[in-house]
Scaffold this motif. Structure first.
Motif, PDB file in Angstrom:
ATOM      1  N   PHE A  46      26.249  -2.979 -14.445  1.00  0.00           N
ATOM      2  CA  PHE A  46      25.211  -2.676 -13.016  1.00  0.00           C
ATOM      3  C   PHE A  46      25.711  -1.700 -12.001  1.00  0.00           C
ATOM      4  O   PHE A  46      25.042  -0.920 -11.593  1.00  0.00           O
ATOM      5  N   LEU A  47      27.177  -1.812 -11.989  1.00  0.00           N
ATOM      6  CA  LEU A  47      27.814  -1.247 -10.927  1.00  0.00           C
ATOM      7  C   LEU A  47      27.907   0.231 -11.348  1.00  0.00           C
ATOM      8  O   LEU A  47      27.794   1.118 -10.252  1.00  0.00           O
ATOM      9  N   ARG A  48      28.422   0.486 -12.588  1.00  0.00           N
ATOM     10  CA  ARG A  48      28.044   1.968 -13.025  1.00  0.00           C
ATOM     11  C   ARG A  48      26.610   2.628 -12.950  1.00  0.00           C
ATOM     12  O   ARG A  48      26.716   3.655 -12.656  1.00  0.00           O
ATOM     13  N   ALA A  49      25.727   1.770 -13.114  1.00  0.00           N
ATOM     14  CA  ALA A  49      24.490   2.116 -13.172  1.00  0.00           C
ATOM     15  C   ALA A  49      24.055   2.469 -11.828  1.00  0.00           C
ATOM     16  O   ALA A  49      23.188   3.184 -11.533  1.00  0.00           O
ATOM     17  N   ALA A  50      24.346   1.568 -10.620  1.00  0.00           N
ATOM     18  CA  ALA A  50      24.152   1.843  -9.400  1.00  0.00           C
ATOM     19  C   ALA A  50      24.940   3.079  -8.976  1.00  0.00           C
ATOM     20  O   ALA A  50      24.154   3.939  -8.276  1.00  0.00           O
ATOM     21  N   ASN A  51      25.735   3.494  -9.274  1.00  0.00           N
ATOM     22  CA  ASN A  51      26.502   4.734  -8.951  1.00  0.00           C
ATOM     23  C   ASN A  51      26.093   6.067  -9.699  1.00  0.00           C
ATOM     24  O   ASN A  51      25.871   7.265  -8.999  1.00  0.00           O
ATOM     25  N   ALA A  52      25.194   5.756 -10.884  1.00  0.00           N
ATOM     26  CA  ALA A  52      24.391   6.878 -11.405  1.00  0.00           C
ATOM     27  C   ALA A  52      23.101   6.933 -10.949  1.00  0.00           C
ATOM     28  O   ALA A  52      22.291   7.802 -11.412  1.00  0.00           O
ATOM     29  N   LYS A  53      22.664   5.926 -10.252  1.00  0.00           N
ATOM     30  CA  LYS A  53      21.312   5.814  -9.884  1.00  0.00           C
ATOM     31  C   LYS A  53      20.460   5.557 -10.887  1.00  0.00           C
ATOM     32  O   LYS A  53      19.060   6.242 -11.112  1.00  0.00           O
ATOM     33  N   ASP A  54      20.797   4.830 -12.048  1.00  0.00           N
ATOM     34  CA  ASP A  54      20.270   4.529 -13.165  1.00  0.00           C
ATOM     35  C   ASP A  54      19.400   3.324 -12.893  1.00  0.00           C
ATOM     36  O   ASP A  54      19.793   2.121 -13.238  1.00  0.00           O
ATOM     37  N   LEU A  55      18.201   3.292 -12.145  1.00  0.00           N
ATOM     38  CA  LEU A  55      17.400   2.161 -11.859  1.00  0.00           C
ATOM     39  C   LEU A  55      16.868   1.590 -12.916  1.00  0.00           C
ATOM     40  O   LEU A  55      16.844   0.204 -12.711  1.00  0.00           O
ATOM     41  N   ASP A  56      16.628   2.102 -13.990  1.00  0.00           N
ATOM     42  CA  ASP A  56      15.884   1.203 -15.174  1.00  0.00           C
ATOM     43  C   ASP A  56      16.961   0.265 -15.785  1.00  0.00           C
ATOM     44  O   ASP A  56      16.776  -1.042 -15.969  1.00  0.00           O
ATOM     45  N   THR A  57      18.317   0.803 -15.937  1.00  0.00           N
ATOM     46  CA  THR A  57      19.310  -0.203 -16.294  1.00  0.00           C
ATOM     47  C   THR A  57      19.670  -1.132 -15.318  1.00  0.00           C
ATOM     48  O   THR A  57      19.758  -2.392 -15.827  1.00  0.00           O
ATOM     49  N   MET A  58      19.437  -0.901 -13.836  1.00  0.00           N
ATOM     50  CA  MET A  58      19.813  -1.923 -12.868  1.00  0.00           C
ATOM     51  C   MET A  58      18.832  -3.135 -12.928  1.00  0.00           C
ATOM     52  O   MET A  58      19.064  -3.994 -13.040  1.00  0.00           O
ATOM     53  N   ALA A  59      17.428  -2.563 -13.091  1.00  0.00           N
ATOM     54  CA  ALA A  59      16.484  -3.460 -13.145  1.00  0.00           C
ATOM     55  C   ALA A  59      16.535  -4.269 -14.313  1.00  0.00           C
ATOM     56  O   ALA A  59      15.985  -5.706 -14.475  1.00  0.00           O
ATOM     57  N   GLU A  60      17.189  -4.010 -15.395  1.00  0.00           N
ATOM     58  CA  GLU A  60      17.110  -4.765 -16.622  1.00  0.00           C
ATOM     59  C   GLU A  60      18.300  -5.869 -16.625  1.00  0.00           C
ATOM     60  O   GLU A  60      18.466  -6.870 -17.305  1.00  0.00           O
ATOM     61  N   LEU A  61      19.154  -5.623 -15.875  1.00  0.00           N
ATOM     62  CA  LEU A  61      20.374  -6.428 -15.809  1.00  0.00           C
ATOM     63  C   LEU A  61      20.327  -7.382 -14.268  1.00  0.00           C
ATOM     64  O   LEU A  61      21.255  -8.365 -14.051  1.00  0.00           O
ATOM     65  N   PHE A  62      19.358  -7.321 -13.724  1.00  0.00           N
ATOM     66  CA  PHE A  62      19.180  -7.988 -12.358  1.00  0.00           C
ATOM     67  C   PHE A  62      17.814  -9.009 -12.662  1.00  0.00           C
ATOM     68  O   PHE A  62      16.681  -8.216 -12.932  1.00  0.00           O
ATOM     69  N   GLY A  63      17.946 -10.100 -12.241  1.00  0.00           N
ATOM     70  CA  GLY A  63      16.865 -11.061 -12.325  1.00  0.00           C
ATOM     71  C   GLY A  63      16.925 -12.481 -11.961  1.00  0.00           C
ATOM     72  O   GLY A  63      17.937 -12.958 -11.416  1.00  0.00           O
ATOM     73  N   THR A  64      16.275 -13.477 -12.539  1.00  0.00           N
ATOM     74  CA  THR A  64      16.277 -14.755 -12.439  1.00  0.00           C
ATOM     75  C   THR A  64      16.324 -15.407 -13.761  1.00  0.00           C
ATOM     76  O   THR A  64      16.414 -14.704 -14.876  1.00  0.00           O
ATOM     77  N   LYS A  65      16.330 -16.822 -13.727  1.00  0.00           N
ATOM     78  CA  LYS A  65      16.369 -17.292 -15.200  1.00  0.00           C
ATOM     79  C   LYS A  65      14.992 -17.259 -16.112  1.00  0.00           C
ATOM     80  O   LYS A  65      15.088 -17.309 -17.206  1.00  0.00           O
ATOM     81  N   GLU A  66      14.161 -16.687 -15.620  1.00  0.00           N
ATOM     82  CA  GLU A  66      12.928 -16.397 -16.134  1.00  0.00           C
ATOM     83  C   GLU A  66      13.011 -15.169 -16.679  1.00  0.00           C
ATOM     84  O   GLU A  66      12.019 -14.664 -17.435  1.00  0.00           O
ATOM     85  N   GLY A  67      13.637 -14.089 -16.273  1.00  0.00           N
ATOM     86  CA  GLY A  67      13.933 -12.821 -16.964  1.00  0.00           C
ATOM     87  C   GLY A  67      14.441 -11.639 -16.196  1.00  0.00           C
ATOM     88  O   GLY A  67      14.434 -12.110 -15.000  1.00  0.00           O
ATOM     89  N   PRO A  68      14.704 -10.625 -16.489  1.00  0.00           N
ATOM     90  CA  PRO A  68      14.898  -9.465 -15.636  1.00  0.00           C
ATOM     91  C   PRO A  68      14.078  -8.806 -14.877  1.00  0.00           C
ATOM     92  O   PRO A  68      12.680  -9.050 -15.405  1.00  0.00           O
ATOM     93  N   PHE A  69      14.330  -7.944 -13.800  1.00  0.00           N
ATOM     94  CA  PHE A  69      13.203  -7.440 -12.727  1.00  0.00           C
ATOM     95  C   PHE A  69      12.405  -6.605 -13.674  1.00  0.00           C
ATOM     96  O   PHE A  69      11.053  -6.304 -13.318  1.00  0.00           O
ATOM     97  N   ASN A  70      12.722  -5.752 -14.577  1.00  0.00           N
ATOM     98  CA  ASN A  70      12.118  -4.974 -15.224  1.00  0.00           C
ATOM     99  C   ASN A  70      11.013  -5.541 -16.149  1.00  0.00           C
ATOM    100  O   ASN A  70      10.086  -4.725 -16.540  1.00  0.00           O
ATOM    101  N   ARG A  71      10.663  -6.748 -16.384  1.00  0.00           N
ATOM    102  CA  ARG A  71       9.760  -7.342 -16.900  1.00  0.00           C
ATOM    103  C   ARG A  71       8.751  -8.082 -15.791  1.00  0.00           C
ATOM    104  O   ARG A  71       7.866  -8.740 -16.420  1.00  0.00           O
ATOM    105  N   MET A  72       9.094  -7.801 -14.571  1.00  0.00           N
ATOM    106  CA  MET A  72       8.500  -8.360 -13.500  1.00  0.00           C
ATOM    107  C   MET A  72       7.874  -7.501 -12.469  1.00  0.00           C
ATOM    108  O   MET A  72       8.441  -6.448 -12.193  1.00  0.00           O
ATOM    109  N   GLY A  73       6.694  -7.668 -11.711  1.00  0.00           N
ATOM    110  CA  GLY A  73       6.434  -6.693 -10.825  1.00  0.00           C
ATOM    111  C   GLY A  73       6.009  -5.147 -11.326  1.00  0.00           C
ATOM    112  O   GLY A  73       6.183  -5.093 -12.457  1.00  0.00           O
TER     113      GLY A  73
END
Length: 151
Positions: A46-73
């Motif tokens: 996630f931190l490597r993706a943040a440095n690279a501004k790889d927003l898709d990878t970040m959204a894949e690794l950030f979320g809740t027990k219901e799932g990653p943010f890239n599947r919400m909103g």
């Protein structure tokens, strides 16, 4: 390389594969050390993706027990949020420092991973609450204010 060295390496590789497979399928509790290694790898990625501004990878690794943010909103909402996170998390170095205090009432599904983030020679230790999702971990949140406020 001798035949004996090749056999030894092949045997060691096979043992490693079997060990990883056994840990993944054994139903080990969330607090097991092998399980925590996966959470550490998620934060590092996630931190490597943040440095690279790889927003898709970040959204894949950030979320809740219901799932990653890239599947919400919407994609725009996710991109906007991850762009802010990437801007705040831009760092010259980071290091996993260990586990912090348990997440109250969620000991079996979440824990805090302490991460030292270096920005412009300033080192800040930030807890990253990690939540279990399926067979892995997601970053549930982190303290933006801790990284942006002056000392």
């Amino acid at each position: 390389m001798t035949m004996n060295n090749k056999r030894t390496r092949s045997f060691a590789a096979l043992l490693l594969v079997l060990l990883v497979a056994a840990c993944a399928s054994s139903g080990t509790p969330a607090s097991s050390e092998s399980n925590r290694l996966g959470a550490t790898l998620v934060v590092e990625r996630f931190l490597r993706a943040a440095n690279a501004k790889d927003l898709d990878t970040m959204a894949e690794l950030f979320g809740t027990k219901e799932g990653p943010f890239n599947r919400m909103g919407s994609k725009k909402e996710n991109d906007d949020r991850m762009f802010i996170f990437a801007t705040v998390l831009k760092n010259s170095a980071s290091m996993i420092k260990g586990e912090g205090d348990p997440v109250s009432g969620r000991r079996d599904e979440a824990f805090n991973l302490l991460v030292e983030v270096t920005q412009n020679q300033r080192k800040t230790t930030v807890p990253f609450p990690m939540v279990q999702y399926k067979n892995g971990w997601l970053i549930e949140q982190f303290d933006l204010e801790k990284l942006t406020s002056p000392r």
